[in-house]
Design an enzyme around this catalytic site. Structure first.
Site, PDB file in Angstrom:
ATOM      1  N   HIS A 131       0.822  -1.228   0.000  1.00 45.73           N
ATOM      2  CA  HIS A 131       0.000   0.000   0.000  1.00 45.73           C
ATOM      3  C   HIS A 131       0.850   1.270   0.000  1.00 45.73           C
ATOM      4  CE1 HIS A 131      -3.538  -2.390   0.520  1.00 45.73           C
ATOM      5  NE2 HIS A 131      -3.227  -2.807   1.727  1.00 45.73           N
ATOM      6  N   ASP A 168      -2.949 -10.679  -2.227  1.00 44.70           N
ATOM      7  CA  ASP A 168      -3.468 -10.222  -0.935  1.00 44.70           C
ATOM      8  C   ASP A 168      -4.940  -9.842  -1.130  1.00 44.70           C
ATOM      9  OD1 ASP A 168      -2.143  -8.851   1.821  1.00 44.70           O
ATOM     10  OD2 ASP A 168      -3.987  -7.875   1.127  1.00 44.70           O
ATOM     11  N   ASP A 257      -4.475 -12.954   3.714  1.00 38.80           N
ATOM     12  CA  ASP A 257      -5.798 -12.522   4.174  1.00 38.80           C
ATOM     13  C   ASP A 257      -6.900 -12.821   3.155  1.00 38.80           C
ATOM     14  OD1 ASP A 257      -4.738 -10.629   2.494  1.00 38.80           O
ATOM     15  OD2 ASP A 257      -4.984  -8.937   3.878  1.00 38.80           O
TER      16      ASP A 257
HETATM   17 ZN   LIG Z   1      -4.274  -7.336   2.974  1.00 36.42          ZN
END
Ligand SMILES: [Zn+2]
Length: 354
Positions: A131, A168, A257
């Site tokens: 990110h 992810d 995740d």
């Molecule tokens: Zn994540």
């Protein structure tokens, strides 16, 4: 069996929210859990792994991606004690050293693969990086590990074309942002629909900008999408684009995740889904896997499965009954997925043969 390089940042416990009193799921327990699983189950021995040690990192390595002002901010804020930065991100006094060692870990993983020391590599690092933008931290991420590695491989080892694939649950918005107008780095991200999910970016319509239109590929997965949908995405879009792009190697931003037990997301990948996703890439390209997110108790098992996939050495059986899992989800899941995949194919067909 393939040879696999494994490296981790052994000072990661210095980056710990408890030291600053800010609750965060991105904690030292994540990596400790993985490493303990490896010891308990002789995972490195079972998968022909060679343990690597983090390389020294130069400021120049970081500044190929991040701005000098941002780098100085992170360094001075960390060394003066750290604190809460906003956007779900914190720094501790020791975080700067942890960040450098995480980058050093991914650079060593890259070196081992490009020099032929290993077929593939797995860098077990934290905090995650996907990110982080050139001048901005976000979502637990401070330095963008995959982007620094890609630029390093291009600059130091003359790699021409690099593909970065994100599985992810959260879109790889920082990585995408860094390479949005760069056709030498293909960014593919398959993640939970960001309409109502962090980072609220990574929509299908975000496709890169000139001269790199079509070099950013985003697939919005509906909630509860799992193994069959990931398989279809890779077969019908992901691998086709990758094969036409023909990268020198693939960097996989591997978050755990997207797993069906993850509470921070609502996707349904299981052990088989992770194994298959990694195997699809590994069987075609040298692959460098970087740990991104994932906050549940099975991180060790999944990291083990990733190594099995890299080594082409399957021994863990998936305990999830796919029939029951698929029957338990909303009936609209596949229909929404089909619509989104068709939208993506239609847009991407302007740039790739799909
Ligand atoms: Zn994540």
């Amino acid at each position: 069996m393939n040879s696999i390089g494994v490296v981790y940042n052994n000072n990661h416990e210095l980056h710990d929210y408890i030291l600053k009193g800010f609750p965060s799921p991105e904690s030292p327990a994540r990596l400790k859990r993985i490493l303990q699983h490896f010891v308990d189950n002789r995972v490195l021995e079972n998968n022909n792994c060679k343990v690597l040690y983090p390389a020294n990192v130069s400021v120049e390595d970081i500044l190929r991606v991040h701005t000098a002002d941002y780098f100085s901010f992170v360094q001075s804020r960390s060394l003066s004690g750290g604190g809460w930065l906003g956007n779900d991100t914190y720094l501790c006094e020791g975080s700067f050293e942890v960040l450098l060692q995480a980058v050093g870990s991914v650079l060593e993983a890259g070196k081992a693969v490009v020099t032929g020391q290993c077929d593939h590599a797995f860098a077990l690092i934290r905090p995650p990086g996907h990110h982080a933008c050139a001048d901005k931290h976000s979502g637990f991420c401070i330095f963008n590990n995959a982007a620094v590695l890609a630029r390093h491989l291009q600059h130091v080892y003359s790699c021409q074309k690099i593909a970065i694939v994100n599985i992810d649950a959260h879109a790889s918005d920082g990585t995408q942002n860094i390479f949005y107008a760069d056709p030498s780095v293909l960014c593919i991200s398959v993640h939970q629909d960001p309409s109502d999910f962090y980072p609220f970016k990574g929509f299908i319509r975000e496709m890169g900008s000139m001269p790199a239109l079509g070099y950013t590929v985003n697939m919005e997965m509906p909630q509860e999408a799992g193994n069959p949908e990931y398989s279809i995405f890779f077969e019908e879009v992901g691998l086709k684009v990758l094969e036409q792009f023909c990268p020198d190697l693939v960097i996989l931003e591997c978050g755990f995740d997207s797993y069906y037990k993850e509470k921070l997301a609502k996707l349904n990948l299981t052990v088989d889904g992770y194994y298959d996703s990694v195997s699809r890439l590994r069987s075609r390209w040298h692959t460098i896997v970087l740990l991104e997110g994932g906050y549940h108790d099975d991180l060790g098992l999944l990291a083990d499965v990733v190594l099995q996939a890299l080594a082409d050495n399957r021994y863990t059986k998936d305990e999830v009954n796919q029939v029951n899992l698929l029957a338990s989800r909303q009936s609209s899941c596949r229909r929404i997925f089909d619509n989104k995949l068709n939208e993506l194919k239609k847009l991407m067909s302007s740039y790739w043969e799909i």
